[in-house]
Motif scaffolding. Structure first.
Motif, PDB file in Angstrom:
ATOM      1  N   ARG A  38       0.831  -1.188   0.000  1.00  0.00           N
ATOM      2  CA  ARG A  38       0.000   0.000   0.000  1.00  0.00           C
ATOM      3  C   ARG A  38       0.872   1.247   0.000  1.00  0.00           C
ATOM      4  NH1 ARG A  38      -2.721  -0.401   6.073  1.00  0.00           N
ATOM      5  NH2 ARG A  38      -0.814   0.053   7.288  1.00  0.00           N
ATOM      6  N   GLN A  39       0.294   2.307  -0.549  1.00  0.00           N
ATOM      7  CA  GLN A  39       1.015   3.571  -0.635  1.00  0.00           C
ATOM      8  C   GLN A  39       0.066   4.704  -0.292  1.00  0.00           C
ATOM      9  OE1 GLN A  39       2.959   4.260  -4.418  1.00  0.00           O
ATOM     10  NE2 GLN A  39       4.376   5.699  -3.485  1.00  0.00           N
ATOM     11  N   ALA A  40       0.378   5.373   0.803  1.00  0.00           N
ATOM     12  CA  ALA A  40      -0.388   6.543   1.216  1.00  0.00           C
ATOM     13  C   ALA A  40       0.196   7.777   0.533  1.00  0.00           C
ATOM     14  CB  ALA A  40      -0.342   6.683   2.731  1.00  0.00           C
ATOM     15  N   PRO A  41      -0.581   8.844   0.400  1.00  0.00           N
ATOM     16  CA  PRO A  41      -0.084  10.060  -0.266  1.00  0.00           C
ATOM     17  C   PRO A  41       1.199  10.573   0.371  1.00  0.00           C
ATOM     18  CG  PRO A  41      -2.446  10.191   0.069  1.00  0.00           C
ATOM     19  CD  PRO A  41      -1.994   8.968   0.794  1.00  0.00           C
ATOM     20  N   GLY A  42       2.189  10.818  -0.445  1.00  0.00           N
ATOM     21  CA  GLY A  42       3.455  11.357   0.030  1.00  0.00           C
ATOM     22  C   GLY A  42       4.354  10.363   0.719  1.00  0.00           C
ATOM     23  N   LYS A  43       3.972   9.102   0.718  1.00  0.00           N
ATOM     24  CA  LYS A  43       4.773   8.079   1.396  1.00  0.00           C
ATOM     25  C   LYS A  43       5.210   7.006   0.419  1.00  0.00           C
ATOM     26  CE  LYS A  43       2.752   8.735   5.969  1.00  0.00           C
ATOM     27  NZ  LYS A  43       2.164   8.059   7.162  1.00  0.00           N
ATOM     28  N   GLN A  44       6.165   6.182   0.850  1.00  0.00           N
ATOM     29  CA  GLN A  44       6.637   5.098   0.001  1.00  0.00           C
ATOM     30  C   GLN A  44       5.649   3.945   0.030  1.00  0.00           C
ATOM     31  OE1 GLN A  44      10.381   3.970   1.811  1.00  0.00           O
ATOM     32  NE2 GLN A  44       9.408   2.609   3.279  1.00  0.00           N
ATOM     33  N   ARG A  45       5.804   3.051  -0.933  1.00  0.00           N
ATOM     34  CA  ARG A  45       4.970   1.863  -0.995  1.00  0.00           C
ATOM     35  C   ARG A  45       5.498   0.840   0.012  1.00  0.00           C
ATOM     36  NH1 ARG A  45       3.448  -0.517  -6.841  1.00  0.00           N
ATOM     37  NH2 ARG A  45       2.950   1.725  -7.024  1.00  0.00           N
ATOM     38  N   ASP A  46       4.634   0.378   0.882  1.00  0.00           N
ATOM     39  CA  ASP A  46       5.029  -0.515   1.959  1.00  0.00           C
ATOM     40  C   ASP A  46       4.350  -1.877   1.848  1.00  0.00           C
ATOM     41  OD1 ASP A  46       4.990   2.197   4.336  1.00  0.00           O
ATOM     42  OD2 ASP A  46       6.697   1.340   3.261  1.00  0.00           O
ATOM     43  N   LEU A  47       5.042  -2.885   2.323  1.00  0.00           N
ATOM     44  CA  LEU A  47       4.488  -4.227   2.368  1.00  0.00           C
ATOM     45  C   LEU A  47       3.306  -4.284   3.331  1.00  0.00           C
ATOM     46  CD1 LEU A  47       4.739  -7.384   1.951  1.00  0.00           C
ATOM     47  CD2 LEU A  47       6.168  -7.344   4.002  1.00  0.00           C
ATOM     48  N   VAL A  48       2.250  -4.971   2.919  1.00  0.00           N
ATOM     49  CA  VAL A  48       1.135  -5.257   3.803  1.00  0.00           C
ATOM     50  C   VAL A  48       1.137  -6.746   4.171  1.00  0.00           C
ATOM     51  CG1 VAL A  48      -1.372  -5.306   4.039  1.00  0.00           C
ATOM     52  CG2 VAL A  48      -0.265  -3.411   2.823  1.00  0.00           C
ATOM     53  N   GLN A  80      -8.460  -9.586   3.228  1.00  0.00           N
ATOM     54  CA  GLN A  80      -9.582  -9.212   4.075  1.00  0.00           C
ATOM     55  C   GLN A  80      -9.092  -8.178   5.069  1.00  0.00           C
ATOM     56  OE1 GLN A  80     -12.882 -10.300   3.984  1.00  0.00           O
ATOM     57  NE2 GLN A  80     -13.241  -8.758   5.565  1.00  0.00           N
ATOM     58  N   LEU A  81      -9.717  -7.024   5.049  1.00  0.00           N
ATOM     59  CA  LEU A  81      -9.320  -5.926   5.918  1.00  0.00           C
ATOM     60  C   LEU A  81     -10.420  -5.719   6.966  1.00  0.00           C
ATOM     61  CD1 LEU A  81      -8.339  -5.344   2.822  1.00  0.00           C
ATOM     62  CD2 LEU A  81      -7.791  -3.089   3.706  1.00  0.00           C
ATOM     63  N   ASN A  82     -10.100  -5.989   8.207  1.00  0.00           N
ATOM     64  CA  ASN A  82     -11.043  -5.800   9.302  1.00  0.00           C
ATOM     65  C   ASN A  82     -10.517  -4.740  10.270  1.00  0.00           C
ATOM     66  OD1 ASN A  82     -12.680  -7.919   8.314  1.00  0.00           O
ATOM     67  ND2 ASN A  82     -11.565  -9.446   9.517  1.00  0.00           N
ATOM     68  N   SER A  83     -11.427  -4.225  11.085  1.00  0.00           N
ATOM     69  CA  SER A  83     -11.072  -3.219  12.097  1.00  0.00           C
ATOM     70  C   SER A  83     -10.254  -2.096  11.476  1.00  0.00           C
ATOM     71  CB  SER A  83     -10.286  -3.882  13.237  1.00  0.00           C
ATOM     72  OG  SER A  83     -11.039  -4.918  13.826  1.00  0.00           O
ATOM     73  N   LEU A  84     -10.738  -1.580  10.372  1.00  0.00           N
ATOM     74  CA  LEU A  84      -9.981  -0.577   9.632  1.00  0.00           C
ATOM     75  C   LEU A  84      -9.826   0.706  10.411  1.00  0.00           C
ATOM     76  CD1 LEU A  84     -11.401  -1.326   6.119  1.00  0.00           C
ATOM     77  CD2 LEU A  84      -8.972  -1.203   6.677  1.00  0.00           C
ATOM     78  N   LYS A  85      -8.675   1.346  10.216  1.00  0.00           N
ATOM     79  CA  LYS A  85      -8.333   2.592  10.878  1.00  0.00           C
ATOM     80  C   LYS A  85      -8.081   3.652   9.814  1.00  0.00           C
ATOM     81  CE  LYS A  85      -5.833  -0.021  14.442  1.00  0.00           C
ATOM     82  NZ  LYS A  85      -4.514  -0.200  15.109  1.00  0.00           N
ATOM     83  N   PRO A  86      -8.230   4.928  10.163  1.00  0.00           N
ATOM     84  CA  PRO A  86      -7.935   5.984   9.173  1.00  0.00           C
ATOM     85  C   PRO A  86      -6.517   5.882   8.605  1.00  0.00           C
ATOM     86  CG  PRO A  86      -9.149   6.895  11.012  1.00  0.00           C
ATOM     87  CD  PRO A  86      -8.833   5.477  11.379  1.00  0.00           C
ATOM     88  N   GLU A  87      -5.587   5.415   9.398  1.00  0.00           N
ATOM     89  CA  GLU A  87      -4.206   5.288   8.910  1.00  0.00           C
ATOM     90  C   GLU A  87      -4.026   4.150   7.903  1.00  0.00           C
ATOM     91  OE1 GLU A  87      -5.208   5.406  12.099  1.00  0.00           O
ATOM     92  OE2 GLU A  87      -3.985   4.093  13.381  1.00  0.00           O
ATOM     93  N   ASP A  88      -5.070   3.358   7.685  1.00  0.00           N
ATOM     94  CA  ASP A  88      -5.019   2.332   6.640  1.00  0.00           C
ATOM     95  C   ASP A  88      -5.359   2.910   5.263  1.00  0.00           C
ATOM     96  OD1 ASP A  88      -6.533   0.079   8.981  1.00  0.00           O
ATOM     97  OD2 ASP A  88      -4.427   0.135   8.372  1.00  0.00           O
ATOM     98  N   THR A  89      -5.755   4.171   5.233  1.00  0.00           N
ATOM     99  CA  THR A  89      -6.082   4.818   3.964  1.00  0.00           C
ATOM    100  C   THR A  89      -4.869   4.854   3.047  1.00  0.00           C
ATOM    101  OG1 THR A  89      -7.825   6.185   4.943  1.00  0.00           O
ATOM    102  CG2 THR A  89      -6.816   6.978   2.899  1.00  0.00           C
ATOM    103  N   ALA A  90      -5.040   4.312   1.848  1.00  0.00           N
ATOM    104  CA  ALA A  90      -3.936   4.222   0.889  1.00  0.00           C
ATOM    105  C   ALA A  90      -4.456   3.602  -0.399  1.00  0.00           C
ATOM    106  CB  ALA A  90      -2.799   3.359   1.453  1.00  0.00           C
TER     107      ALA A  90
END
Length: 121
Positions: A38-48, A80-90
């Motif tokens: 995943r890649q959030a705005p202005g950040k690098q692409r990170d392993l999930v 499957q993404l559960n218990s999502l948080k705003p910081e998971d936005t990407a």
């Protein structure tokens, strides 16, 4: 030519769930490992998460909340993404190491086009 196509992203409230899919299409190929980044705005692409054979691997930030799985018959990987948080936005991208069967077999890494996940607080 092999393609990876993701689907399932969207807008969800914090605490909600989503299921992402990534399907590989084409001919004369075999998939070894698959993964989600995943890649959030202005950040690098990170392993999930990754899945290879029966083994899975997760980023610490998603352990216990996200689950990666794979349907080999459908050449599809799921997240499957559960218990999502705003910081998971990407933007979530899937990838796959794929062997192409040709005159000379070769392996390369393929990426999907990405699917947006937005978690509102």
């Amino acid at each position: 030519q092999v393609q990876l196509v993701e689907s399932g992203g969207g807008l969800v409230q914090a605490g909600g769930s989503l299921r992402l899919s990534c399907a590989a299409s084409g001919s004369d190929f075999s998939i070894s490992s698959m993964g989600w980044y995943r890649q959030a705005p202005g950040k690098q692409r990170d392993l999930v998460a990754t899945i290879s054979g029966g083994s899975t691997n997760y980023a610490d930030s998603v352990k216990g909340r996200f689950t990666i799985s794979r349907d080999n018959a459908k050449n599809t990987v799921y997240l499957q993404l559960n218990s999502l948080k705003p910081e998971d936005t990407a933007v979530y991208y899937c990838n796959a190491y794929i062997t192409i069967f040709s005159y000379t077999n070769y392996q390369r890494l393929y990426w999907g086009q990405g699917t947006q996940v937005t978690v509102s607080s």
